[in-house]
Motif scaffolding. Structure first.
Motif, mmCIF file in Angstrom:
data_model
loop_
_atom_site.group_PDB
_atom_site.id
_atom_site.type_symbol
_atom_site.label_atom_id
_atom_site.label_comp_id
_atom_site.label_asym_id
_atom_site.label_seq_id
_atom_site.Cartn_x
_atom_site.Cartn_y
_atom_site.Cartn_z
ATOM 1 N N TYR A 69 -64.133 -7.499 2.481
ATOM 2 C CA TYR A 69 -64.711 -6.021 2.171
ATOM 3 C C TYR A 69 -65.967 -6.409 1.218
ATOM 4 N N LYS B 46 -60.962 4.839 -4.110
ATOM 5 C CA LYS B 46 -61.614 5.212 -5.263
ATOM 6 C C LYS B 46 -62.633 6.059 -4.957
ATOM 7 N N VAL C 56 -50.356 6.345 13.062
ATOM 8 C CA VAL C 56 -50.595 5.585 11.912
ATOM 9 C C VAL C 56 -49.637 4.288 11.764
ATOM 10 N N PHE C 57 -48.364 4.417 12.252
ATOM 11 C CA PHE C 57 -47.529 3.179 12.172
ATOM 12 C C PHE C 57 -47.752 2.360 13.467
ATOM 13 N N SER D 186 -50.761 1.623 14.758
ATOM 14 C CA SER D 186 -52.259 1.529 14.926
ATOM 15 C C SER D 186 -52.726 0.272 15.205
ATOM 16 N N PHE E 286 -56.683 -0.489 15.826
ATOM 17 C CA PHE E 286 -57.476 -1.457 14.724
ATOM 18 C C PHE E 286 -57.970 -2.627 15.674
ATOM 19 N N TRP F 229 -60.049 0.855 8.518
ATOM 20 C CA TRP F 229 -58.802 1.440 8.581
ATOM 21 C C TRP F 229 -58.659 3.064 8.923
#
Lengths: 259, 305
Positions: free
Chosen positions: B71, B83, B143-144, B146, B150, B243
């Motif tokens: 990152y 955040k 989502v699961f 992915s 990805f 993501w």
């Protein structure tokens, strides 16, 4: 947080594990290509009750897959335990006390690490399933079995989250030794229950059990199973998050960091 | 910034990405079966080629020695941060595909009434109850599962788009930066669309029964990838992570829609409804992409995920 996750990755020898897993997937692909459903050999052919010709190689690979899922479930637990043992052995938690690091972050890193492991192993399992299905012969019984292997994937991984919803707080609050003791007692009790069933239970139930009936039942209750498969990840994630909140509450009030 | 170096790195990535994917698509479909002819198991197997961009990203970083930061600036953007209200982009990633598809279907039913078939879902043997919870099922399965999405987004949004945005000077403010962003997303979309060309040639997404096959299909794919690419790039730049884009891509692939069970393209009687029934979805996509492009302001890619 990234640093804590990287520490856990190193503690489980993550690089070697990743390369090994990638290698095993490639090996599985090679074997599946060589021993595909089209590999016709009289010695490997069998006939089902419905009169369908089935290649036993397909059956062998299909049998391997649920075992692989079980291994992946155990691997998540094993890897998590390794991180806890690593932290205790290297006094990581005492070291962290000297840093401006929130206890909450340490707890969160464990939960996130288990979540990441679950996701990665689930993805690997799907890849193996896709490879298997591509080289499997198009026999109805095999296709149904493969679909069942696919259907149990997400609920199994939800089970992993549920297991760790107890395992993580016990490890963090009581230490790894006590946690392993609780785990051993739990599985011994499960083992005793199974042995007791076989010794004293009504074994006729097993005689009446039929795989085809399971498939028919699944077809009949497709909607309910769909709802369960949709809701199970959501519910298990909710409980996983709840476990995190409870663990943080107690962990922040824990005096010192037990080693 | 050394533009020549960045361009060289991008070309290395594209060579790996196209090379690995095209080799995979060719090896797994040597009989050149069309998408309709092959079994769903084989389709899924060929679709594992979606992991090629991720592999290309990793190989490129090994060759160019850019490192494997997860990152931050010049990173792989694999990190996640919720955040500064970045969680909003994760929520957008989940609901935007549903909004786009369902809104497109509403307009399709309103303006192409002949395609509306109230019992189409019965012909597809779908339980009505499952149809109404299908968007939720598609979102959760997206989502699961992915990882495949990805595999693509880690390469396209994780490596290619940041390089293109840099090369076209899109990171600053003002008209020049805005022009740069437009060029970057168009070029990125065309590259992504061309990457899908072997699949488009087998009938993936658009079938084989349309005028101008496969060239019109490839052009349509480039257009589609450009528009979707704008949304995915927006969500990636704003969240600082690939993501949300991976989740959005996966949910999009699952096709979350209730109204899909009521639109029967076999009922088409005109040339437009037969070959371009998706035109309303395209219009919705254009509007959403325009909004995303406008919102993709001059703010830099976040330095911290």
């Amino acid at each position: 947080m990234g640093g804590l996750l990287y520490k856990d990755f190193v503690s489980i020898k993550g690089k070697q594990v990743s390369i090994t897993m990638a290698g095993l997937v490639i090996l599985f692909l090679i074997f599946r290509v060589i021993f595909s459903g089209n590999y016709i050999n009289e010695n490997f052919m069998a006939v089902t009750e419905a009169g369908e010709m089935v290649n036993m190689l397909d059956v062998i690979f299909l049998t391997i897959l649920p075992s692989v899922l079980y291994v992946f479930i155990m691997l998540v637990s094993f890897c998590f335990n390794k991180t806890v043992v690593y932290d205790e052995k290297n006094k990581v938690r005492s070291y962290m006390l000297a840093l401006p690091l929130d206890k909450k972050k340490y707890v969160a890193s464990k939960y996130i690490f288990v979540g990441i492991l679950t996701y990665v192993f689930l993805s690997l399992y799907y890849i193996l399933l896709v490879i298997n299905n591509a080289f499997m012969s198009d026999v109805e019984r095999l296709v149904n079995s493969a679909n069942l292997c696919m259907a149990i994937a997400v609920p199994s991984m939800c089970l992993v989250l549920i297991m760790h919803m107890v395992d993580i707080p016990v490890n963090l609050l009581f230490g790894n030794v006590k946690a392993r003791t609780f785990q051993t007692i739990f599985w011994l009790m499960v083992g005793f229950a199974v042995v007791a069933f076989f010794l004293f239970g009504d074994l006729d139930i097993l005689d009446k059990w039929d795989f085809l009936k399971l498939i028919e039942w699944a077809d009949k209750h497709a909607f309910e199973l769909t709802v369960v498969s949709i809701l199970s990840p959501v519910i298990s994630l909710f409980f996983f998050w709840l476990s995190y909140k409870i663990t943080v509450f107690f962990y922040e009030r824990k005096e010192g960091m037990d080693e | 910034m050394n533009k020549k170096l960045e361009l060289k790195r991008l070309l290395i990535y594209l060579a790996f990405s196209f090379g690995l994917a095209y080799a995979w698509f060719f090896i797994t479909n040597m009989k050149f079966e069309t998408w309709g002819e092959m079994s769903s198991a084989k389709e899924s197997f060929i679709a594992l080629g979606m992991l090629a961009p991720l592999s290309a990203h990793i190989l490129t970083r090994l060759v160019t020695k850019e490192g494997f930061k997860l990152y931050g600036k010049d990173s792989m953007m694999f990190g996640i941060s919720l955040k500064d209200k970045k969680w909003i982009f994760f929520v957008l990633a989940i609901i935007l595909p549903w909004i786009y598809i369902e809104l497109g279907n509403v307009l399709t039913i309103l303006f192409f009434r002949e395609l509306y078939d109230p019992e189409y879902y019965l012909k597809l043997e779908i339980d009505k109850r499952i149809l109404y919870i299908y968007p939720l099922a598609a979102i959760i399965s997206g989502v699961f599962a992915s990882f495949a999405a990805f595999g693509e987004e880690a390469g396209w949004r994780g490596y290619m788009m940041p390089k293109l945005l840099k090369l076209f000077g899109a990171e600053g403010e003002g008209k020049g930066a805005f022009r740069g962003r437009i060029l970057a997303v168009i070029i990125g979309g065309i590259i992504w669309g061309l990457w899908h060309a072997p699949l488009t040639c087998t009938g993936h997404n658009f079938g084989t029964d349309y005028p101008g096959f496969p060239y019109v299909g490839i052009a349509r794919m480039c257009l589609f990838c450009t528009l979707i690419g704008i949304m995915l790039t927006f969500i990636t730049v704003k969240s600082g992570s690939v993501w949300p884009a991976a989740i959005m891509h996966a949910v999009l692939n699952s096709g979350p829609s209730i109204l899909n069970g009521y639109i029967n393209t076999d009922l088409a009687t005109t040339w437009v409804t037969k070959y371009y029934s998706g035109v309303w979805q395209l219009l919705v996509l254009i509007v959403l992409a325009a909004i995303c492009l406008k919102l993709l302001s001059g703010k830099r890619v976040p330095t911290k995920a």
